[in-house]
Design an enzyme around this catalytic site. Structure first.
Site, PDB file in Angstrom:
ATOM      1  CB  CYS A   1      50.827 -37.464  20.236  1.00 15.49           C
ATOM      2  SG  CYS A   1      51.681 -36.389  21.400  1.00 15.49           S
TER       3      CYS A   1
ATOM      4  CB  CYS B   1      54.333 -20.802  33.622  1.00 17.66           C
ATOM      5  SG  CYS B   1      54.214 -19.179  32.873  1.00 17.66           S
TER       6      CYS B   1
ATOM      7  CE1 TYR C   1      49.622 -10.310  34.694  1.00 17.26           C
ATOM      8  CE2 TYR C   1      49.651 -10.659  37.067  1.00 17.26           C
ATOM      9  CZ  TYR C   1      50.104  -9.981  35.955  1.00 17.26           C
ATOM     10  OH  TYR C   1      51.032  -8.978  36.109  1.00 17.26           O
TER      11      TYR C   1
ATOM     12  CD  GLN D   1      46.214 -24.230  33.456  1.00 18.76           C
ATOM     13  OE1 GLN D   1      47.142 -24.862  32.955  1.00 18.76           O
ATOM     14  NE2 GLN D   1      46.376 -23.059  34.034  1.00 18.76           N
TER      15      GLN D   1
HETATM   16  N1  SAH Z   1      45.047 -18.216  35.949  1.00 21.31           N
HETATM   17  C1  SAH Z   1      44.639 -18.699  34.657  1.00 21.31           C
HETATM   18  C2  SAH Z   1      45.465 -18.183  33.473  1.00 21.31           C
HETATM   19  C3  SAH Z   1      46.916 -17.872  33.700  1.00 21.31           C
HETATM   20  S1  SAH Z   1      47.801 -17.555  32.204  1.00 21.31           S
HETATM   21  C4  SAH Z   1      44.587 -20.205  34.670  1.00 21.31           C
HETATM   22  O1  SAH Z   1      45.105 -20.850  35.575  1.00 21.31           O
HETATM   23  O2  SAH Z   1      43.994 -20.787  33.756  1.00 21.31           O
HETATM   24  C5  SAH Z   1      48.112 -15.827  32.322  1.00 21.31           C
HETATM   25  C6  SAH Z   1      46.958 -14.949  31.903  1.00 21.31           C
HETATM   26  O3  SAH Z   1      47.332 -13.585  32.054  1.00 21.31           O
HETATM   27  C7  SAH Z   1      46.535 -15.091  30.446  1.00 21.31           C
HETATM   28  O4  SAH Z   1      45.158 -15.403  30.414  1.00 21.31           O
HETATM   29  C8  SAH Z   1      46.794 -13.697  29.834  1.00 21.31           C
HETATM   30  O5  SAH Z   1      45.831 -13.320  28.876  1.00 21.31           O
HETATM   31  C9  SAH Z   1      46.719 -12.806  31.042  1.00 21.31           C
HETATM   32  N2  SAH Z   1      47.432 -11.514  31.015  1.00 21.31           N
HETATM   33  C10 SAH Z   1      48.584 -11.204  30.382  1.00 21.31           C
HETATM   34  N3  SAH Z   1      48.982  -9.963  30.702  1.00 21.31           N
HETATM   35  C11 SAH Z   1      48.061  -9.461  31.574  1.00 21.31           C
HETATM   36  C12 SAH Z   1      47.940  -8.229  32.280  1.00 21.31           C
HETATM   37  N4  SAH Z   1      48.845  -7.271  32.160  1.00 21.31           N
HETATM   38  N5  SAH Z   1      46.882  -8.073  33.100  1.00 21.31           N
HETATM   39  C13 SAH Z   1      45.965  -9.060  33.245  1.00 21.31           C
HETATM   40  N6  SAH Z   1      46.029 -10.240  32.593  1.00 21.31           N
HETATM   41  C14 SAH Z   1      47.069 -10.444  31.771  1.00 21.31           C
END
Ligand code: SAH
Length: 485
Positions: A185, A434, A338, A309
Site C-alpha cells: 500500500c 479535522c 479533547y 496519530q
Molecule cells: N488531541 C488528540 C486527540 C484528538 S481526537 C491528539 O492529537 O492525538 C479527539 C478526541 O476527543 C478523541 O480522543 C475523543 O475520544 C475525544 N472526545 C470526543 N468527545 C469528547 C468530549 N465531549 N469531551 C472530551 N473528549 C472528547
C-alpha cells in the site's frame, strides 16, 4: 466488475421516480465539475440539482451515471472524462479504483494542497461569515504538505481472508465481504507492508486458517502492524477468533527471524460476529507490551489498543504550529480539551507552567498519565470526562487558563464548551480541527470576543480528502478576522 443493487438502492430508485427528482437512477448525464467536497468527490450540477462524482476534478467535463438520488443531491459514477483537468494524474496505485482509501490519487499533490487551503477559506467565508480576502481578511496560509507524500502511515490494519485455497489480505471490495488481495500500500511505511506479507505467508505455511465473515469460521481475522518511526520499533498484532493458535511458537519464532525490527508480538482475541476489529482480551506473545515513538523530543508508549496519530512526520509539524500559536514563555496555565492520549498536552507542557488535559475515553487518559510519567513531566493533570462538563467544573474550582487548546472530533466543540471559553477569557485560543465546516461554525461563536488571527492547514493525510488545520485566536477581537467590526 460485478454490480450489486441493494434494497436501499432499489428503494431509492423507486423514490426517485415517484418523487419526480430531476434525475433518475441509471441516467447518464454530462456534467461540468465545479468543486470538490470534503471527501474529495467532484461536485457538479444537473439542471440545478447537485451531483457528487467521486474521482472527478474541478473544471472537468465528465459523463457520469446516476447511482443514488436523494431530495436535494445525488451520487453519480464517473464513466469518462471528456475534458480533463490539467492537474489530473494517473493514480500510481494499481487498486485505486477498487480501494477507496485514497480519494485524491488522481490529483497532482501541489494542487491537492491548494485545494485544501481553499476548502478552509470557503468554509470560513460561507459558514463562519468571515472576510477571507482583502485588508481585514483572516489569513489562511498555504497548506503545509510533505516533501515525500508517500509511505507515511505508521499503522496498518488489514483483514485476512481465504480465496481459492490461498490466504489473502488487503481491503474489502465495495459492498461485499470479498477481500481484494494486495501486497503493498503506497501510503504505508514499508515495514508494515512486510509484516502483513510475512504473516500472511507464514499463516498459509503453518496451517493457520483465515476468518470467514460470512460463515463466522476460521482463526486469523486481522493483522495490525505499528511502527515507531523515530525508534524503528515494530509491533505485530494478530487478531484471532480464539486463543489457541496452532504452532504458535513456530509462528512467533519465524516472525522474529524474518522481521528483525519487530520488538513486540501481541495477540488479541475477538470472538464476536462484528465489524469492530479488536476484542477484549490482549496478551503479549513475545517481546514488549508496547513500542515507543517520539514526537519532537516527547516519548510515547504505544500499546496494541492505544490511539496514536498515523502520520508522525506531519503530527510534529501540526504540534509545532500549535505550540507556536500558544505563544508560551514558561509561566502559562494551559487547558488542552479533547486531549486523547495527551500528545498535545505533553508537547505544550515542555514550555508551560501547567497543562490540564481532558478527554472522554478513560483508556486514553490512562495512556496520557503513563506518557507523562515516561517523560518525567509533573506539570500536567489529566481528567476523564466530557470537556463541556469538566472545564466548567474546573472554572468553578477557580482554575484559570492563559491559553485553551481544543482538538475536537469532526462534529466540533460543544456549545457549552464554547460559552465556557468565552467566560474564562484566556489570552489565546488555539483550535486544531479535522473538519473545516465545524471549525468555521465554532470560530464564528468565539469571534464575539476573539479575533481570528490566522489559520494554518496542515496535510496530515496526503491523497485523501481530509483537511486538518490549526487556528490562532486572540482576545480583543474587534478588528481583522472578527465579524463584529
Ligand atoms: N488531541 C488528540 C486527540 C484528538 S481526537 C491528539 O492529537 O492525538 C479527539 C478526541 O476527543 C478523541 O480522543 C475523543 O475520544 C475525544 N472526545 C470526543 N468527545 C469528547 C468530549 N465531549 N469531551 C472530551 N473528549 C472528547
Amino acid at each position: 466488475m460485478k454490480r450489486h443493487q441493494s434494497n436501499k438502492q432499489r428503494g431509492s430508485q423507486q423514490a426517485a421516480v415517484e418523487r419526480n427528482y430531476p434525475v433518475q437512477l441509471g441516467q447518464i448525464v454530462e456534467l461540468e465539475i465545479t468543486g470538490l467536497n470534503h471527501e474529495g468527490q467532484g461536485v457538479g450540477r444537473y439542471n440545478g440539482y447537485t451531483l457528487f462524482v467521486p474521482k472527478a476534478l474541478p473544471k472537468e467535463k465528465v459523463l457520469a451515471e446516476v447511482e443514488h438520488a436523494k431530495k436535494s443531491f445525488g451520487f453519480a459514477r464517473l464513466l469518462s472524462v471528456t475534458e480533463p483537468s490539467p492537474v489530473r494524474l494517473t493514480p500510481p496505485c494499481p487498486v485505486f479504483d477498487q480501494c477507496g482509501g485514497c480519494s485524491l490519487q488522481h490529483m497532482d499533490y501541489v494542487a491537492q494542497l491548494a485545494h485544501k487551503q481553499q476548502i478552509v477559506r470557503d468554509n470560513l467565508a460561507r459558514i463562519g461569515g468571515f472576510t477571507v480576502e482583502g485588508e481585514d481578511a483572516v489569513i489562511v496560509h498555504p497548506t503545509l504538505g510533505m516533501d515525500e507524500p508517500w509511505r507515511y502511515r505508521n499503522k496498518a490494519q488489514v483483514p485476512i481472508g481465504m480465496q481459492g485455497g490461498k490466504i489473502v489480505s488487503g481491503f474489502y471490495a465495495e459492498k461485499s465481504h470479498d477481500i481484494i488481495d494486495i501486497d503493498s500500500c503506497l501510503i504505508q511505511q514499508d515495514v508494515n507492508d512486510s509484516v502483513v506479507r510475512v504473516v500472511k505467508r507464514l499463516a498459509g505455511e503453518l496451517g493457520i486458517t483465515a476468518y470467514n465473515e460470512g460463515t463466522h469460521t476460521g482463526l486469523l481475522r486481522h493483522v495490525v502492524a505499528k511502527v515507531g518511526v523515530k525508534t524503528g520499533e515494530v509491533m505485530v498484532v494478530l487478531i484471532t477468533t480464539e486463543e489457541t493458535i496452532p504452532q504458535k511458537e513456530r509462528l512467533v519464532e519465524s516472525i522474529r527471524q524474518e522481521l528483525p525490527a519487530v520488538t513486540s508480538i501481541v495477540q488479541n482475541v475477538n470472538e464476536r460476529q462484528t465489524n469492530v476489529i479488536f476484542g477484549d482480551k490482549t496478551f503479549t506473545l513475545w517481546g514488549n507490551e508496547v513500542i515507543y515513538d517520539y514526537i519532537g523530543s516527547v516519548k510515547f508508549a504505544i500499546s496494541a489498543r492505544s490511539f496514536y496519530q498515523v502520520n508522525p512526520a506531519q503530527t510534529e509539524v501540526l504540534y509545532n504550529k500549535t505550540l507556536e500559536y500558544a505563544g508560551l514563555s514558561g509561566g502559562e496555565t494551559v487547558i488542552d480539551a479533547y486531549c486523547g492520549i495527551g500528545t498535545i498536552s505533553l508537547f505544550l507542557a515542555q514550555k508551560a507552567k501547567h497543562v490540564y488535559g481532558v478527554e472522554i475515553v478513560p483508556e486514553a487518559i490512562a495512556d496520557a498519565n503513563r506518557n507523562a510519567e515516561l517523560n518525567g513531566m509533573e506539570n500536567v493533570t489529566f481528567a476523564v470526562g466530557a470537556a463541556e462538563v469538566v472545564i466548567p467544573a474546573w472554572r468553578k474550582d477557580g482554575i484559570t487558563a492563559d491559553v485553551i487548546v481544543v482538538d475536537p472530533p469532526r462534529k466540533g466543540c460543544d456549545e457549552v464548551l464554547l460559552e465556557t471559553i468565552l467566560a474564562m477569557e484566556p489570552e489565546r485560543v488555539v483550535y486544531v480541527s479535522c473538519n473545516p465546516s465545524t471549525l468555521a461554525r465554532d470560530l464564528k461563536v468565539l469571534s464575539g470576543k476573539y479575533r481570528v488571527v490566522e489559520v494554518q492547514p496542515v496535510d496530515m493525510f496526503p491523497w485523501t480528502g481530509h483537511v486538518e488545520s490549526v487556528a490562532l485566536l486572540e482576545k480583543g477581537g474587534t478588528v481583522g478576522g472578527s465579524l463584529y467590526k
